[in-house]
Every structure is written in structure tokens, then in C-alpha cells.
Motif scaffolding. Sequence first.
Motif, PDB file in Angstrom:
ATOM      1  N   GLY A   1      -2.931 -39.289  67.278  1.00  0.00           N
ATOM      2  CA  GLY A   1      -3.672 -40.322  66.536  1.00  0.00           C
ATOM      3  C   GLY A   1      -5.161 -40.040  66.539  1.00  0.00           C
ATOM      4  N   GLU A   2      -5.662 -39.508  67.660  1.00  0.00           N
ATOM      5  CA  GLU A   2      -7.106 -39.192  67.731  1.00  0.00           C
ATOM      6  C   GLU A   2      -7.452 -37.993  66.858  1.00  0.00           C
ATOM      7  N   GLU A   3      -6.504 -37.026  66.757  1.00  0.00           N
ATOM      8  CA  GLU A   3      -6.777 -35.805  65.982  1.00  0.00           C
ATOM      9  C   GLU A   3      -6.496 -35.993  64.501  1.00  0.00           C
ATOM     10  N   ARG A   4      -5.841 -37.113  64.137  1.00  0.00           N
ATOM     11  CA  ARG A   4      -5.262 -37.272  62.788  1.00  0.00           C
ATOM     12  C   ARG A   4      -6.255 -36.964  61.668  1.00  0.00           C
ATOM     13  N   ASN A   5      -7.452 -37.585  61.724  1.00  0.00           N
ATOM     14  CA  ASN A   5      -8.369 -37.411  60.596  1.00  0.00           C
ATOM     15  C   ASN A   5      -8.874 -35.975  60.485  1.00  0.00           C
ATOM     16  N   ALA A   6      -8.850 -35.241  61.604  1.00  0.00           N
ATOM     17  CA  ALA A   6      -9.362 -33.862  61.576  1.00  0.00           C
ATOM     18  C   ALA A   6      -8.281 -32.877  61.142  1.00  0.00           C
ATOM     19  N   LEU A   7      -7.020 -33.339  61.010  1.00  0.00           N
ATOM     20  CA  LEU A   7      -5.945 -32.406  60.625  1.00  0.00           C
ATOM     21  C   LEU A   7      -6.095 -32.004  59.160  1.00  0.00           C
ATOM     22  N   PRO A   8      -5.740 -30.775  58.807  1.00  0.00           N
ATOM     23  CA  PRO A   8      -5.875 -30.309  57.420  1.00  0.00           C
ATOM     24  C   PRO A   8      -4.775 -30.830  56.495  1.00  0.00           C
ATOM     25  N   PHE A   9      -3.864 -31.689  57.024  1.00  0.00           N
ATOM     26  CA  PHE A   9      -2.795 -32.220  56.167  1.00  0.00           C
ATOM     27  C   PHE A   9      -2.547 -33.673  56.574  1.00  0.00           C
ATOM     28  N   ASP A  10      -1.936 -34.433  55.649  1.00  0.00           N
ATOM     29  CA  ASP A  10      -1.671 -35.854  55.914  1.00  0.00           C
ATOM     30  C   ASP A  10      -0.476 -36.011  56.836  1.00  0.00           C
ATOM     31  N   ILE A  11      -0.602 -36.871  57.823  1.00  0.00           N
ATOM     32  CA  ILE A  11       0.581 -37.278  58.598  1.00  0.00           C
ATOM     33  C   ILE A  11       0.596 -38.801  58.594  1.00  0.00           C
ATOM     34  N   ASP A  12       1.827 -39.408  58.740  1.00  0.00           N
ATOM     35  CA  ASP A  12       1.861 -40.876  58.785  1.00  0.00           C
ATOM     36  C   ASP A  12       2.481 -41.365  60.081  1.00  0.00           C
ATOM     37  N   GLY A  13       2.502 -40.497  61.100  1.00  0.00           N
ATOM     38  CA  GLY A  13       3.017 -40.896  62.413  1.00  0.00           C
ATOM     39  C   GLY A  13       3.420 -39.663  63.192  1.00  0.00           C
ATOM     40  N   VAL A  14       4.203 -39.886  64.209  1.00  0.00           N
ATOM     41  CA  VAL A  14       4.780 -38.771  64.974  1.00  0.00           C
ATOM     42  C   VAL A  14       6.281 -39.034  65.059  1.00  0.00           C
ATOM     43  N   VAL A  15       7.045 -37.999  65.382  1.00  0.00           N
ATOM     44  CA  VAL A  15       8.511 -38.112  65.460  1.00  0.00           C
ATOM     45  C   VAL A  15       8.951 -37.731  66.869  1.00  0.00           C
ATOM     46  N   TYR A  16       9.749 -38.622  67.490  1.00  0.00           N
ATOM     47  CA  TYR A  16      10.312 -38.350  68.817  1.00  0.00           C
ATOM     48  C   TYR A  16      11.786 -38.009  68.624  1.00  0.00           C
ATOM     49  N   LYS A  17      12.249 -36.889  69.203  1.00  0.00           N
ATOM     50  CA  LYS A  17      13.669 -36.517  69.102  1.00  0.00           C
ATOM     51  C   LYS A  17      14.165 -36.172  70.498  1.00  0.00           C
ATOM     52  N   LEU A  18      15.252 -36.855  70.903  1.00  0.00           N
ATOM     53  CA  LEU A  18      15.851 -36.497  72.202  1.00  0.00           C
ATOM     54  C   LEU A  18      16.104 -34.986  72.179  1.00  0.00           C
ATOM     55  N   ASN A  19      15.628 -34.296  73.196  1.00  0.00           N
ATOM     56  CA  ASN A  19      15.573 -32.834  73.118  1.00  0.00           C
ATOM     57  C   ASN A  19      16.921 -32.146  73.296  1.00  0.00           C
ATOM     58  N   ARG A  20      17.738 -32.605  74.261  1.00  0.00           N
ATOM     59  CA  ARG A  20      19.003 -31.924  74.553  1.00  0.00           C
ATOM     60  C   ARG A  20      20.062 -32.296  73.509  1.00  0.00           C
ATOM     61  N   TYR A  21      20.698 -31.269  72.911  1.00  0.00           N
ATOM     62  CA  TYR A  21      21.697 -31.519  71.862  1.00  0.00           C
ATOM     63  C   TYR A  21      22.917 -32.235  72.432  1.00  0.00           C
ATOM     64  N   ASP A  22      23.257 -31.968  73.710  1.00  0.00           N
ATOM     65  CA  ASP A  22      24.437 -32.665  74.276  1.00  0.00           C
ATOM     66  C   ASP A  22      24.133 -34.156  74.384  1.00  0.00           C
ATOM     67  N   GLN A  23      22.905 -34.519  74.718  1.00  0.00           N
ATOM     68  CA  GLN A  23      22.536 -35.947  74.794  1.00  0.00           C
ATOM     69  C   GLN A  23      22.454 -36.568  73.400  1.00  0.00           C
ATOM     70  N   GLN A  24      21.985 -35.762  72.392  1.00  0.00           N
ATOM     71  CA  GLN A  24      21.957 -36.282  71.018  1.00  0.00           C
ATOM     72  C   GLN A  24      23.387 -36.656  70.592  1.00  0.00           C
ATOM     73  N   ARG A  25      24.326 -35.740  70.871  1.00  0.00           N
ATOM     74  CA  ARG A  25      25.716 -35.989  70.450  1.00  0.00           C
ATOM     75  C   ARG A  25      26.242 -37.273  71.094  1.00  0.00           C
ATOM     76  N   ALA A  26      25.842 -37.483  72.360  1.00  0.00           N
ATOM     77  CA  ALA A  26      26.312 -38.688  73.076  1.00  0.00           C
ATOM     78  C   ALA A  26      25.762 -39.939  72.406  1.00  0.00           C
ATOM     79  N   MET A  27      24.567 -39.822  71.795  1.00  0.00           N
ATOM     80  CA  MET A  27      23.929 -41.011  71.194  1.00  0.00           C
ATOM     81  C   MET A  27      24.462 -41.290  69.790  1.00  0.00           C
ATOM     82  N   GLY A  28      24.743 -40.245  69.013  1.00  0.00           N
ATOM     83  CA  GLY A  28      25.283 -40.441  67.648  1.00  0.00           C
ATOM     84  C   GLY A  28      24.279 -41.038  66.683  1.00  0.00           C
ATOM     85  N   PHE A  29      24.809 -41.677  65.602  1.00  0.00           N
ATOM     86  CA  PHE A  29      23.982 -42.156  64.482  1.00  0.00           C
ATOM     87  C   PHE A  29      24.305 -43.608  64.170  1.00  0.00           C
ATOM     88  N   VAL A  30      23.363 -44.286  63.551  1.00  0.00           N
ATOM     89  CA  VAL A  30      23.656 -45.565  62.895  1.00  0.00           C
ATOM     90  C   VAL A  30      23.370 -45.312  61.421  1.00  0.00           C
TER      91      VAL A  30
END
Length: 320
Positions: free
Chosen positions: A271-300
Motif C-alpha cells: 500500500g505504501e509503494e502503490r503510487n510509485a509502482l509503474p502499473f495500476d494495482i487495486d489490492g493484494v492477493v493472498y493464496k494459501l501456499n501449500r497445494y495439499d492445504q488448498q485442496r482441503a479447503m476447496g471452493f465456494v
Amino acid sequence: SPKPADRIAKLRRQLEDANYRYHVLDDPSIPDGEYDRLLRELEALEAEHPELADPNSPSQRVGDKPSSKFAEVKHAVPMLSLANAFADEEVADFVARISRETGDDAPEFSVEPKLDGLAISLRYEDGKFVRGATRGDGVTGEDVTPNLRTVRAIPLQLRGKPPKVLEVRGEVYMPKAAFEKYNAWAAEHGAKTLANPRNGAAGSLRQLDPRITAQRPLSFYAYALGETDAKLPKTHTETLAWLRELGLPVSSLADAATGTEGLLAYYRRVGEERNALPFDIDGVVYKLNRYDQQRAMGFVSRAPRWALAHKFPAQEEATV
Ligand SMILES: NC(=O)n1nc(-c2ccco2)nc1N
């Protein structure tokens, strides 16, 4: 003098290499003038030897002939949408739910900037770029392959040892400086100015005439996988490192973070670096890193329960 086929092959390698160094490593290997000279020599040789034509030649970045409409593409792996969060408490709830369901009280996440461009899917077969499509409704998109060939940051040929089939998802975006420059040119020449870089990317990619797309300054970052026959690493951060090795651009802001504190620290840092970035962003994305844990969580519906977009407050629009 070397056989034309050998000279053409060498020139194609040199130009693709220069593209990779310039657009992916942001570390140009040859000056622009030299790049243009090599490209002109390649175009001349290819004109003399049409039997050696190749759609993946660096000379084909200038855009193919226009088509009448876009063909449809079915995404074998649906392109996901992301659940949104605006307040820190929602992030804490997201992590608490993940800890409960995985039994991991310090879950690790892949953390990335949320690029504000146009989501697309690239398909590579034996390392060659064969098809590109817009997200569409997540299941069916538009085939915009000729337009994507003109985006220099998208490799036409992967490096290293690519799998037989690899689909990569990412964002095509228009850098802020290029957006300003394009609008200055448009205002000067009575052409329509763009409302924001996101519209610039979407409008440029959905041109029926790729030669127009080729004149638009677009770039690309990869951030997810689609269909692939590759044996995957165990985590998303390792996958992003693998995509970089294959020659795909991945944002240097991508990182790993643990637990709510780690996510919120990343959100504040970006958020502090946002205005200095050379491209537009509208947030950040968090993704559970381990694929085995992702599978356990599934989708809605089609939004994964293991990922969350944490948005920044809307920026006051520049008064043009
Ligand atoms: N827009 C953007 O930058 N995204 N979008 C994803 C995403 C969407 C679904 C899975 O991953 N990841 C990043 N960095």
C-alpha cells in the motif's frame, strides 16, 4: 556465408533472447538500434524464404491480418474469481477459518500484488505459444491469440525444459507511463482518450485488428496455472519461481507471508509503494501456499476458499 535457414534460426534466437532480457529480466542485453537492425535482417530473410515462415518468429509481433470476430475458447480449468476483503478483520477471519480447517495455526501464503488489467490464459504446447484467451465468464473466453502475440512480455517460445502442455493465467496491463503517453498522443490527434489503464488493456486486446494492438504499449505478469501435464511443485511460490525459469514474467513484488500479521504487513508495505509502482494495482492477493492445504479447503461457487483479494480504498480518480 551461413545457410539462410541457419541465419534465420540464429536471428530468431537472438531477438527472443533480447525480448526476454528486456521484458522479463528488465535487463536489456542489446541497444534498441541493434534490436531493430536484427529484426529488419530477419524480416528481409523471411521475405526471401517464405517456406521458412513461423508464426512464433519474433518478426510476427507486429500483428497478423484482422479477423471478423473472436472464436470461443473453453477453459479446461475454469478461471477463478476471488472473494474480496476490505477490512483487516475480514483477513483475520479468513486466516482463522483456514487454521481451523487445515489444523495449521501458522499457515503460509503466497502474497502478490493484485494487477488491475485484463485476466487472460496462455496455452503453450512443447514450449510454443499456441493460443491465448480472455477470461470471459471463467469457463468460456474469446480467442485473442494474434493480439497476444504482439505483447512483447509474453514469450512465444518458453525457455529451459517446458512440459508438453502448460496453461498460464495472468494479467495483461498497460503501464501508467504508457497510458499517460498514449492519452497525450490521442488528445493531440483527436483520437479517443482512455479512461484508465485497465480500459486501455481491455480495449487494446479486444481489437479485431492485431496491428492496432501492436501499437498499444501492453505488458503481462503471470500469476496462476491452468491445464498442465507437468508434475507440480508443492506450493504456489515454487510454481511462480518455476514460471520465471520458463521465461514468463512474474511480479518481483510476489512473496510469501505467514499468518494474519504477515498478510497485513505485506498489505501495508505494498500500500505504501502503490503510487510509485509503474502499473495500476487495486489490492493484494493472498493464496494459501501449500497445494495439499488448498485442496482441503476447496471452493465456494468458483471462488477458491483458500484465496482472498484484500482491496485498497478506491483512489481519487485523476481529474482529467
Ligand atoms: N489480478 C491479479 O493480480 N491476480 N489474480 C490472481 C488470481 C485469481 C485467481 C487465482 O489467482 N492472482 C493475482 N495476482
